[in-house]
Structure formats: C-alpha cells, structure tokens
Write an enzyme that holds these catalytic residues in place. Structure first.
Site, short mmCIF file in Angstrom:
data_model
loop_
_atom_site.label_atom_id
_atom_site.label_comp_id
_atom_site.label_asym_id
_atom_site.label_seq_id
_atom_site.Cartn_x
_atom_site.Cartn_y
_atom_site.Cartn_z
CG HIS A 98 -5.68 2.46 5.43
ND1 HIS A 98 -4.85 3.04 6.20
CD2 HIS A 98 -4.46 1.05 5.06
CE1 HIS A 98 -3.99 2.37 6.76
NE2 HIS A 98 -3.94 1.51 6.31
CG ASN A 115 -1.97 1.31 1.79
OD1 ASN A 115 -1.76 1.59 0.47
ND2 ASN A 115 -2.95 1.78 2.50
CD1 TRP A 116 3.85 1.30 -2.49
CD2 TRP A 116 3.64 2.19 -4.82
NE1 TRP A 116 4.65 0.42 -3.24
CE2 TRP A 116 4.34 1.01 -4.49
CE3 TRP A 116 2.78 3.01 -6.08
CZ2 TRP A 116 4.78 1.05 -6.23
CZ3 TRP A 116 3.83 2.44 -7.00
CH2 TRP A 116 4.20 1.17 -7.41
CE LYS A 117 0.06 3.21 4.83
NZ LYS A 117 0.14 3.16 6.13
CB SER A 171 5.76 -2.31 11.97
OG SER A 171 4.74 -0.93 12.56
CD GLU A 210 -2.54 6.01 7.05
OE1 GLU A 210 -2.43 5.57 5.49
OE2 GLU A 210 -1.73 5.00 7.52
N GLY A 240 2.90 -0.99 4.28
CA GLY A 240 2.96 0.35 3.97
C GLY A 240 4.40 1.15 3.55
N GLY A 241 4.79 1.28 4.88
CA GLY A 241 6.29 1.65 4.39
C GLY A 241 7.09 1.01 3.59
CD GLU A 268 -3.65 -2.02 7.48
OE1 GLU A 268 -2.75 -2.70 6.55
OE2 GLU A 268 -3.67 -1.46 7.59
N GLY A 286 2.59 1.93 10.84
CA GLY A 286 4.07 3.10 11.10
C GLY A 286 5.00 2.74 11.96
O1 G3H Z 1 -1.43 -0.65 4.67
C1 G3H Z 1 -0.51 -0.83 5.48
C2 G3H Z 1 -1.02 -0.49 6.50
O2 G3H Z 1 -1.29 0.76 7.05
C3 G3H Z 1 0.35 -0.90 6.95
O3 G3H Z 1 2.04 0.24 7.01
P1 G3H Z 1 2.77 -0.03 7.94
O4 G3H Z 1 3.33 -0.89 6.93
O5 G3H Z 1 3.54 0.85 7.39
O6 G3H Z 1 2.51 0.24 9.31
#
Ligand code: G3H
Length: 248
Positions: free
Chosen positions: A94, A9-11, A212, A96, A233-234, A166, A172
């Site tokens: 999600h 997920n590149w956000k 994470s 967020e 994500g990251g 999640e 994050g």
């Molecule tokens: O969509 C992915 C999640 O929000 C996890 O993000 P993260 O891997 O940066 O903690």
C-alpha cells in the site's frame, strides 16, 4: 469471468467491539451480492472479525505482513501467523507503507512470494504520485511497479493475486481519477500482465481501483471495462456506506 472484489481497508481504525458490531450490522445486507466482499483490518481485529464473519460471504485480509516465517523482527507479523487465523487476503505494498514504512518494490515482491506460499492471496497496490502524473510518467512508473512485484512469480499462482491501482494523489483527498483515467491505467497494467503471462491470465486477472471511492461514484467506476472492483478506505468505515458500495 472476473468476479469483482470490493475490499474495505480500515487502515488504523476500529476497536474489537466496533469491528464486531460492524460485521453484525452488514452481514445480512451483503449476502445477496455478486461481488467478493473483503474486510482488511488491523492485526488486532483479525481473529474477532474472522469469528464474526463465520458462515457469511465476507472474507478477511491483513493490511501487511513480513516475508519471513518467523525470526527476530520485533513488531512484525508473519504469513504463518496470518494463515493460522485463516486470513484470505493480504494487502501488500500500500502506498502508505511505501511512503511511511520503507516498503520497496523488492520487499513487496518478497511478501508476494511468501503470501502465495501460505495460501494468502496478495492484493498488490501500485500507483503514481501527483508529480509523476503531471510529468506524464504514470504508465511507465506503474508498469515498473507491476513488473517488480511479479518478479519470479510462477504463472500458475498469478490468478491468486489481485492488483489495486491507487493513484496516491486520490487517496483520502476526495479527488478521484476519472473513471476513464483509472480504466486507462488499469488497461495498461493488464497489458503488462499479458506481456509477462500471456492472453489467458491477462483476461482473467482482477484489477481494482482505489482512491476516494464512495457510494456516489462506485457505479461509474465499476462500469468501466477493465476495473474489477475497489479498494476503499474512508467510505468502508461506515457500515451503511460499505453496504451501498457492495450492492452498487
Ligand atoms: O486502501 C485504500 C485506499 O488507500 C483508498 O483510501 P480512500 O478511499 O480513503 O481514498
């Protein structure tokens, strides 16, 4: 048999140029994997990433969508539009979006209905806050999110849905739920699906963990019995890390 799914997920990251370079960089290095590989990109990248991934095993996902097909909803994107691009999946609910953009269990459910109508597979996100975890409310809260997200979804469509557990406090932050803790909640989610849809679907539905996830913890997470992949994500932003995750 459940095919694991690793979704990056590149956000709100990457330009078109960066996204196409990323795909060029990974496509030959992920083609031997047994997991389903998905890139969840911003809307502006979907078309280019779709073209760049043509002929590969990489699928694409949007990160959100509206539940209406069209209308006076300035700034929104509909499932009809995503369908035209050939989007495979859409992340829905999600944390967020729930936290910053007023996403509710009701809008999540509406989006799931419309996504399925258009052949877009929903990745439904659920998860508790740190406060809820500390108060021992994790299972009750997550179960209620699942029940509301699946309201009036017909059983024949359920296996097109992926659930991503999640825990919000692990996103994050560098803090992960231990793989056992994650597995326990995911097991409880599977039990909810059993209550709603019976044994066969319970066995087959895929449930990911997110929060994470990194190359150094993916193996432990994937070794858990009820965890069928990761929403990352990251660590999905760097091509080398993403390749490692997919080939864990
Ligand atoms: O969509 C992915 C999640 O929000 C996890 O993000 P993260 O891997 O940066 O903690």
């Amino acid at each position: 048999m459940r095919i694991p799914i690793i979704a990056g997920n590149w956000k709100m990251h990457k330009t078109i140029k960066e996204a196409v370079e990323f795909v060029e960089n990974i496509k030959d290095r992920v083609k031997g994997t047994d997991v389903e590989v998905v890139l969840c990109t911003p809307y502006t990248l979907l078309q280019s990433v779709k073209e760049a991934t043509k002929g590969t095993n990489i699928k694409i996902a949007a990160q959100n969508m509206h539940w209406e097909e069209n209308g006076a909803f300035t700034g929104e994107v509909s499932p009809l539009m995503l369908n035209e691009i050939g989007v495979d999946y859409c992340v829905i609910g999600h944390s967020e979006r729930r936290q910053y953009f007023n996403e509710t269990d009701e809008t999540v459910n509406k989006k799931v209905h419309t996504a399925l109508k258009y052949g877009i597979k929903p990745i439904i996100c659920v998860g508790e806050t740190l406060e809820q975890r500390e108060n021992g409310e994790t299972n009750t809260f997550v179960k209620s999110q699942v029940v509301k997200a699946f309201k009036d979804i017909e059983s024949k469509k359920v296996l097109d849905i992926v659930i991503a557990y999640e825990p919000i406090w692990a996103i994050g932050t560098g803090k992960t739920a231990t793989s056992e803790e994650a597995n326990e909640v995911i097991y409880q989610i599977r039990e909810v699906i059993k209550e709603l849809y019976g044994e066969d679907i319970y066995t087959e539905i895929r449930i990911q963990y997110g929060g994470s996830v990194k190359p150094n913890n993916i193996e432990e997470i994937m070794n858990q019995e009820d965890i069928d992949g990761a929403l990352v994500g990251g660590a999905s932003l760097k091509s080398d890390d993403f390749v490692e995750l997919v080939n864990f």
